[in-house]
Design a protein around this motif. Structure first.
Motif, PDB file in Angstrom:
ATOM      1  N   VAL A  77       0.785  -1.207   0.216  1.00 39.17           N
ATOM      2  CA  VAL A  77       0.090   0.030   0.053  1.00 39.17           C
ATOM      3  C   VAL A  77       1.098   1.142  -0.101  1.00 39.17           C
ATOM      4  CG1 VAL A  77      -1.775  -0.985   1.179  1.00 39.17           C
ATOM      5  CG2 VAL A  77      -0.057   0.059   2.424  1.00 39.17           C
ATOM      6  N   GLU A  78       0.223   2.337  -0.194  1.00 33.31           N
ATOM      7  CA  GLU A  78       0.848   3.713  -0.274  1.00 33.31           C
ATOM      8  C   GLU A  78       0.049   4.398   1.253  1.00 33.31           C
ATOM      9  OE1 GLU A  78       3.614   4.698  -1.882  1.00 33.31           O
ATOM     10  OE2 GLU A  78       3.592   2.950  -3.243  1.00 33.31           O
ATOM     11  N   ILE A  79       0.710   4.942   1.727  1.00 37.80           N
ATOM     12  CA  ILE A  79      -0.152   5.859   2.833  1.00 37.80           C
ATOM     13  C   ILE A  79       0.425   7.226   3.138  1.00 37.80           C
ATOM     14  CG2 ILE A  79      -0.372   3.612   4.269  1.00 37.80           C
ATOM     15  CD1 ILE A  79       1.896   4.708   6.178  1.00 37.80           C
ATOM     16  N   SER A  80      -0.377   8.178   3.482  1.00 37.96           N
ATOM     17  CA  SER A  80      -0.116   9.314   3.957  1.00 37.96           C
ATOM     18  C   SER A  80       0.110   9.623   5.190  1.00 37.96           C
ATOM     19  CB  SER A  80      -1.144  10.546   3.319  1.00 37.96           C
ATOM     20  OG  SER A  80      -2.442  10.172   3.852  1.00 37.96           O
ATOM     21  N   THR A  81       0.851  10.344   5.838  1.00 34.52           N
ATOM     22  CA  THR A  81       0.949  10.485   7.459  1.00 34.52           C
ATOM     23  C   THR A  81       0.825  11.818   8.105  1.00 34.52           C
ATOM     24  OG1 THR A  81       3.342  10.656   7.196  1.00 34.52           O
ATOM     25  CG2 THR A  81       2.583   8.503   7.307  1.00 34.52           C
ATOM     26  N   GLU A  82       0.670  11.958   9.254  1.00 30.68           N
ATOM     27  CA  GLU A  82       0.683  13.268   9.820  1.00 30.68           C
ATOM     28  C   GLU A  82       0.857  13.115  11.402  1.00 30.68           C
ATOM     29  OE1 GLU A  82      -4.237  13.235  10.372  1.00 30.68           O
ATOM     30  OE2 GLU A  82      -3.502  14.538   8.835  1.00 30.68           O
ATOM     31  N   GLN A  83       1.145  14.193  11.917  1.00 28.78           N
ATOM     32  CA  GLN A  83       1.384  13.937  13.482  1.00 28.78           C
ATOM     33  C   GLN A  83      -0.196  13.882  14.020  1.00 28.78           C
ATOM     34  OE1 GLN A  83       3.999  14.335  15.450  1.00 28.78           O
ATOM     35  NE2 GLN A  83       5.450  14.601  13.949  1.00 28.78           N
ATOM     36  N   ASP A  84      -0.228  13.173  15.178  1.00 33.13           N
ATOM     37  CA  ASP A  84      -1.582  13.143  15.716  1.00 33.13           C
ATOM     38  C   ASP A  84      -1.542  13.951  17.050  1.00 33.13           C
ATOM     39  OD1 ASP A  84      -0.259  11.518  17.987  1.00 33.13           O
ATOM     40  OD2 ASP A  84      -0.993   9.724  17.513  1.00 33.13           O
ATOM     41  N   SER A  85      -2.677  14.067  17.904  1.00 36.71           N
ATOM     42  CA  SER A  85      -2.508  14.931  18.865  1.00 36.71           C
ATOM     43  C   SER A  85      -1.497  14.743  19.992  1.00 36.71           C
ATOM     44  CB  SER A  85      -3.790  14.780  19.667  1.00 36.71           C
ATOM     45  OG  SER A  85      -4.176  13.495  20.002  1.00 36.71           O
ATOM     46  N   SER A  86      -0.963  13.393  19.935  1.00 34.23           N
ATOM     47  CA  SER A  86       0.165  13.182  21.222  1.00 34.23           C
ATOM     48  C   SER A  86       1.551  13.373  20.614  1.00 34.23           C
ATOM     49  CB  SER A  86      -0.109  11.883  21.574  1.00 34.23           C
ATOM     50  OG  SER A  86       0.080  10.902  20.506  1.00 34.23           O
ATOM     51  N   GLY A  87       1.674  13.871  19.444  1.00 35.77           N
ATOM     52  CA  GLY A  87       2.762  14.061  18.713  1.00 35.77           C
ATOM     53  C   GLY A  87       3.504  12.933  18.000  1.00 35.77           C
ATOM     54  N   GLY A  88       2.709  11.794  18.166  1.00 40.77           N
ATOM     55  CA  GLY A  88       3.120  10.731  17.268  1.00 40.77           C
ATOM     56  C   GLY A  88       2.574  10.721  15.954  1.00 40.77           C
ATOM     57  N   MET A  89       3.052   9.677  15.193  1.00 36.44           N
ATOM     58  CA  MET A  89       2.365   9.547  13.792  1.00 36.44           C
ATOM     59  C   MET A  89       1.414   8.604  13.566  1.00 36.44           C
ATOM     60  SD  MET A  89       4.734  11.530  12.033  1.00 36.44           S
ATOM     61  CE  MET A  89       4.322  11.207  10.408  1.00 36.44           C
ATOM     62  N   GLU A  90       0.400   9.164  12.587  1.00 39.94           N
ATOM     63  CA  GLU A  90      -0.524   8.198  12.194  1.00 39.94           C
ATOM     64  C   GLU A  90      -0.590   8.381  10.716  1.00 39.94           C
ATOM     65  OE1 GLU A  90      -4.351  11.177  12.994  1.00 39.94           O
ATOM     66  OE2 GLU A  90      -4.207   9.417  14.190  1.00 39.94           O
ATOM     67  N   GLY A  91      -1.319   7.231  10.196  1.00 37.68           N
ATOM     68  CA  GLY A  91      -1.468   7.311   8.763  1.00 37.68           C
ATOM     69  C   GLY A  91      -2.878   7.046   8.090  1.00 37.68           C
ATOM     70  N   VAL A  92      -2.936   7.327   6.882  1.00 36.39           N
ATOM     71  CA  VAL A  92      -4.074   6.767   6.072  1.00 36.39           C
ATOM     72  C   VAL A  92      -3.710   6.094   4.789  1.00 36.39           C
ATOM     73  CG1 VAL A  92      -6.053   7.730   4.815  1.00 36.39           C
ATOM     74  CG2 VAL A  92      -5.508   9.054   6.779  1.00 36.39           C
ATOM     75  N   ILE A  93      -4.243   4.823   4.803  1.00 36.98           N
ATOM     76  CA  ILE A  93      -3.892   4.119   3.531  1.00 36.98           C
ATOM     77  C   ILE A  93      -4.705   4.860   2.250  1.00 36.98           C
ATOM     78  CG2 ILE A  93      -4.265   1.931   2.536  1.00 36.98           C
ATOM     79  CD1 ILE A  93      -4.085   0.763   5.202  1.00 36.98           C
ATOM     80  N   GLU A  94      -3.987   5.242   1.254  1.00 34.15           N
ATOM     81  CA  GLU A  94      -4.306   6.051   0.237  1.00 34.15           C
ATOM     82  C   GLU A  94      -4.561   5.054  -1.162  1.00 34.15           C
ATOM     83  OE1 GLU A  94      -5.288   8.856   0.478  1.00 34.15           O
ATOM     84  OE2 GLU A  94      -4.040   9.968   1.962  1.00 34.15           O
ATOM     85  N   LEU A  95      -3.644   4.027  -0.932  1.00 34.77           N
ATOM     86  CA  LEU A  95      -3.882   3.365  -2.388  1.00 34.77           C
ATOM     87  C   LEU A  95      -3.258   1.874  -2.050  1.00 34.77           C
ATOM     88  CD1 LEU A  95      -3.474   3.342  -5.436  1.00 34.77           C
ATOM     89  CD2 LEU A  95      -1.225   3.888  -5.299  1.00 34.77           C
ATOM     90  N   VAL A  96      -3.926   0.794  -2.872  1.00 38.79           N
ATOM     91  CA  VAL A  96      -3.588  -0.527  -2.755  1.00 38.79           C
ATOM     92  C   VAL A  96      -2.927  -0.993  -4.033  1.00 38.79           C
ATOM     93  CG1 VAL A  96      -4.181  -2.875  -2.188  1.00 38.79           C
ATOM     94  CG2 VAL A  96      -5.246  -1.058  -0.987  1.00 38.79           C
ATOM     95  N   HIS A  97      -1.861  -1.507  -3.984  1.00 44.24           N
ATOM     96  CA  HIS A  97      -1.245  -1.795  -5.306  1.00 44.24           C
ATOM     97  C   HIS A  97      -1.786  -3.170  -5.952  1.00 44.24           C
ATOM     98  CE1 HIS A  97       1.928   1.235  -5.759  1.00 44.24           C
ATOM     99  NE2 HIS A  97       2.060   0.934  -4.428  1.00 44.24           N
ATOM    100  N   ASP A  98      -1.756  -3.285  -7.239  1.00 39.38           N
ATOM    101  CA  ASP A  98      -2.277  -4.727  -7.763  1.00 39.38           C
ATOM    102  C   ASP A  98      -1.800  -5.941  -7.001  1.00 39.38           C
ATOM    103  OD1 ASP A  98      -4.102  -3.083  -9.239  1.00 39.38           O
ATOM    104  OD2 ASP A  98      -2.688  -3.463 -10.852  1.00 39.38           O
ATOM    105  N   ARG A  99      -2.772  -6.789  -6.505  1.00 39.82           N
ATOM    106  CA  ARG A  99      -2.110  -7.971  -5.876  1.00 39.82           C
ATOM    107  C   ARG A  99      -1.698  -9.130  -6.896  1.00 39.82           C
ATOM    108  NH1 ARG A  99      -7.847  -7.846  -2.456  1.00 39.82           N
ATOM    109  NH2 ARG A  99      -7.087  -6.633  -0.656  1.00 39.82           N
ATOM    110  N   GLN A 100      -0.418  -9.493  -6.678  1.00 40.35           N
ATOM    111  CA  GLN A 100       0.049 -10.734  -7.404  1.00 40.35           C
ATOM    112  C   GLN A 100      -0.701 -11.856  -7.133  1.00 40.35           C
ATOM    113  OE1 GLN A 100       4.285 -10.866  -6.489  1.00 40.35           O
ATOM    114  NE2 GLN A 100       4.689  -8.883  -7.333  1.00 40.35           N
TER     115      GLN A 100
END
Length: 348
Positions: A80-103
């Motif tokens: 997958v491809e994910i975007s990331t951003e800082q959460d309220s506690s200062g850590g990182m969280e992500g969002v899955i934006e794209l799933v690559h074709d499955r082999q």
């Protein structure tokens, strides 16, 4: 003038739901378009938990990610491809934006939810069976048909061989020689004595594998031997039913230090095949393939039909009686196990 027809409450709810779905899809599209894809990170899904998934970034960091609503499904092994951003506690969280074709994709039928994907991008399927509960070659045959239907190579593991006497082991090995003759690797293991663990590790090295098998056959125990830090839960055999207890509840992806990955899937006591067309099940018995299309009648059931060359091959000793009987047990069970709400498996 024609009288205006009033909508029912059910119709109003349906229209409202459809409108909201279109709004959500439009918002999702706008959000994705607004995201700078150059900043996306590539990763592999190592676990799925409701509307979230764990994504591993280059084996260095794992982020618990939201799954964008426009994505249909996420399973272990997805790239997958994910975007990331800082959460309220200062850590990182992500969002899955794209799933690559499955082999490749391993799925299993669910009585209520239809066909459910289990794992993606797999190199091989490890079919785990054991001496206890009682060894069933019929169950092995069912898994092998599922493997053949996906086109993913299969390896058979027979666990708990420490429970056999030397004479019993010789009988089991003779019984399972048919699978070796068909080209399926067979590995005998014992978690208690660690017999066969080195050959099994060699099979798993540098490949993405998935363990499948009934509950209680020892999948988690094998993982604990191969990967002591995995700390998989193990369960005992039920005294009343003789069946294994479910211990793994969600699929997860694990790494071998020597290279290769393993996806541990939830145990299932029965691997349904009602979603597979009969013709595909027949091809799932690999020794039948040389004879397909050669029977006297095109709609031959390969049982008592005149001119059936598959049955003739059984009589000539070219196909084992046990596998032939197992095939017909599977065919006979299709309608019995198919949910009433499911469509009949189409003919290929």
């Amino acid at each position: 003038m024609k009288k205006k027809r009033h909508l029912t409450q059910q119709q109003k709810r349906r229209i409202k739901a459809n409108r909201q779905r279109r709004i959500d899809q439009r918002n999702d599209s706008q959000e994705v378009a607004a995201t700078d894809s150059q900043n996306w990170l590539a990763g592999t899904v190592t676990g799925r938990f409701g509307q979230h998934a764990d994504v591993e970034i280059e084996r260095e960091q794992t982020l618990r990610c939201h799954i964008r609503r426009s994505i249909d499904s996420i399973v272990c092994g997805d790239r997958v491809e994910i975007s990331t951003e800082q959460d309220s506690s200062g850590g990182m969280e992500g969002v899955i934006e794209l799933v690559h074709d499955r082999q490749s994709l391993l799925s299993r039928p669910d009585f209520y939810d239809g066909i459910k994907p289990i794992a993606a991008n797999i190199d091989q399927i490890i079919v785990v069976s054991s001496i206890r509960p009682d060894l069933s070659t019929h169950i092995i045959d069912r898994y092998l048909v599922a493997c053949e239907e996906t086109g993913i190579p299969a390896v058979i593991v027979i666990n708990k061989i420490d429970l056999l006497t030397d004479e019993e082991r010789q009988t089991v090995e003779t019984e399972l020689q048919v699978y070796r003759d068909l080209g399926y690797p067979v590995v005998y293991t014992s978690c208690k004595t660690e017999t066969g663990m080195l050959p099994l590790q060699a099979v798993l090295n540098n490949k993405v594998s998935v363990f499948v098998g009934q509950s209680g056959v020892g999948k988690s125990s094998i993982i604990n031997v191969l990967l002591p830090d995995a700390d998989e839960l193990t369960g005992a055999i039920s005294d009343t039913s003789g069946l294994g207890q479910h211990t793994t509840t969600t699929a997860k992806l694990l790494h071998f230090p020597s290279g290769g990955d393993l996806i541990d899937s939830p145990g299932v006591r029965e691997f349904g095949l009602w979603h597979i067309p009969v013709e595909q099940i027949t091809r799932g018995f690999v020794e039948f393939r040389d004879y397909l299309g050669g029977c006297k009648f095109r709609d031959c059931k390969h049982l008592n039909d005149p001119g059936c060359i598959i049955r003739q091959a059984v009589e000539d000793g070219k196909i084992t009686q046990a596998r032939f009987d197992s095939y017909h047990r599977i065919i006979a069970s299709l309608d019995e196990n198919r949910p009433s709400h499911a469509e009949t498996a189409p003919k290929s």
